[in-house]
Design an enzyme around this catalytic site. Sequence first.
Site, PDB file in Angstrom:
ATOM      1  N   PHE A   1     -28.741 -38.462-155.101  1.00 43.89           N
ATOM      2  CA  PHE A   1     -28.708 -37.276-155.834  1.00 43.89           C
ATOM      3  C   PHE A   1     -29.923 -37.036-156.337  1.00 43.89           C
ATOM      4  O   PHE A   1     -30.696 -37.636-156.849  1.00 43.89           O
ATOM      5  CB  PHE A   1     -27.733 -37.400-156.913  1.00 43.89           C
ATOM      6  CG  PHE A   1     -27.378 -36.314-157.618  1.00 43.89           C
ATOM      7  CD1 PHE A   1     -26.709 -35.178-156.951  1.00 43.89           C
ATOM      8  CD2 PHE A   1     -27.906 -35.839-158.606  1.00 43.89           C
ATOM      9  CE1 PHE A   1     -26.491 -34.081-157.474  1.00 43.89           C
ATOM     10  CE2 PHE A   1     -27.869 -34.371-159.355  1.00 43.89           C
ATOM     11  CZ  PHE A   1     -27.072 -33.581-158.537  1.00 43.89           C
TER      12      PHE A   1
ATOM     13  N   ASP B   1     -25.504 -30.342-148.063  1.00 39.23           N
ATOM     14  CA  ASP B   1     -24.781 -31.671-148.124  1.00 39.23           C
ATOM     15  C   ASP B   1     -23.659 -31.461-147.050  1.00 39.23           C
ATOM     16  O   ASP B   1     -23.655 -31.843-146.079  1.00 39.23           O
ATOM     17  CB  ASP B   1     -24.473 -31.722-149.587  1.00 39.23           C
ATOM     18  CG  ASP B   1     -23.911 -32.981-149.979  1.00 39.23           C
ATOM     19  OD1 ASP B   1     -24.330 -33.910-148.977  1.00 39.23           O
ATOM     20  OD2 ASP B   1     -23.740 -33.423-151.125  1.00 39.23           O
TER      21      ASP B   1
HETATM   22  P1  IMP Z   1     -22.057 -28.551-150.018  1.00 39.48           P
HETATM   23  O1  IMP Z   1     -21.280 -27.421-150.100  1.00 39.48           O
HETATM   24  O2  IMP Z   1     -21.713 -29.779-150.344  1.00 39.48           O
HETATM   25  O3  IMP Z   1     -23.044 -28.597-148.748  1.00 39.48           O
HETATM   26  O4  IMP Z   1     -23.312 -28.404-151.329  1.00 39.48           O
HETATM   27  C1  IMP Z   1     -24.172 -27.640-151.661  1.00 39.48           C
HETATM   28  C2  IMP Z   1     -24.441 -27.378-153.142  1.00 39.48           C
HETATM   29  O5  IMP Z   1     -24.186 -28.682-153.644  1.00 39.48           O
HETATM   30  C3  IMP Z   1     -25.705 -27.154-153.091  1.00 39.48           C
HETATM   31  O6  IMP Z   1     -26.042 -25.766-153.133  1.00 39.48           O
HETATM   32  C4  IMP Z   1     -26.287 -27.813-154.590  1.00 39.48           C
HETATM   33  O7  IMP Z   1     -26.116 -26.820-155.479  1.00 39.48           O
HETATM   34  C5  IMP Z   1     -25.183 -28.819-154.712  1.00 39.48           C
HETATM   35  N1  IMP Z   1     -25.863 -29.967-154.327  1.00 39.48           N
HETATM   36  C6  IMP Z   1     -25.657 -30.951-153.307  1.00 39.48           C
HETATM   37  N2  IMP Z   1     -26.264 -32.029-153.257  1.00 39.48           N
HETATM   38  C7  IMP Z   1     -27.132 -32.148-154.420  1.00 39.48           C
HETATM   39  C8  IMP Z   1     -28.180 -32.878-154.989  1.00 39.48           C
HETATM   40  O8  IMP Z   1     -28.332 -33.833-154.483  1.00 39.48           O
HETATM   41  N3  IMP Z   1     -28.917 -32.438-156.135  1.00 39.48           N
HETATM   42  C9  IMP Z   1     -28.319 -31.109-156.711  1.00 39.48           C
HETATM   43  N4  IMP Z   1     -27.476 -30.379-156.144  1.00 39.48           N
HETATM   44  C10 IMP Z   1     -26.740 -30.765-155.261  1.00 39.48           C
END
Ligand code: IMP
Length: 189
Positions: free
Chosen positions: A159, A110
């Site tokens: 989400f 994300d």
């Molecule tokens: P980042 O560090 O923002 O790239 O987030 C990665 C982590 O956030 C993922 O491994 C998930 O655990 C959580 N995450 C991000 N978006 C979602 C979503 O839409 N649903 C559930 N978990 C999410």
Amino acid sequence: MPQLPPPYTDLLSEVLITQDELQARIQELGAQISQDYAGQDLVLICILRGGVMFLTDLVRHISTPHMMDFMAVSSYGAGARESSGQVRITMDLSMDIAGRNVLLVEDIVDSGNTIASVLALLQARQPASLKVCSLLDKPELRQTEVSIDYTGFVIPTKFVFGYGLDLDEYYRNLPFIGVVDTAKYKPTE
Ligand code: IMP
Ligand code: MG
């Protein structure tokens, strides 16, 4: 639309990726990985817990010899729906990855902060190569540039849950990826 089992029976607003679409794409990814790593050793590292469904289905389509290991991380000072940029290892690998070809298997990228931080931690252990395979890529709100070598699906900024991704720790077992009805859902944090 499938009926969501308890406890949150009314929180599914749409099915974003069906079971058949997931499985077909995972089969393609497995074939590609098998081709790319032919004749080389390979260690797949699953980041718990979100990546576990993806890993276990993916390896059934990897025909070349490989090993698996697991790690768990948590973000410093962030709620469940955001990431702070720094991660802490809460469960480390059991293998030494020095000199090995490593493929990191994630559920979703994300902001990119989690994966970038994990990559830095793993790179310091001097693997022969280090690549990323993420089932989902949500690129619109990226904060840290990361190169994803194998991507299942690029998705919009919604989400999502199911197939490893949780909603308050529930629903990791769903066979599809669903979108949360944010008008009805109140996060617990
Ligand atoms: P980042 O560090 O923002 O790239 O987030 C990665 C982590 O956030 C993922 O491994 C998930 O655990 C959580 N995450 C991000 N978006 C979602 C979503 O839409 N649903 C559930 N978990 C999410
Ligand atoms: Mg995760």
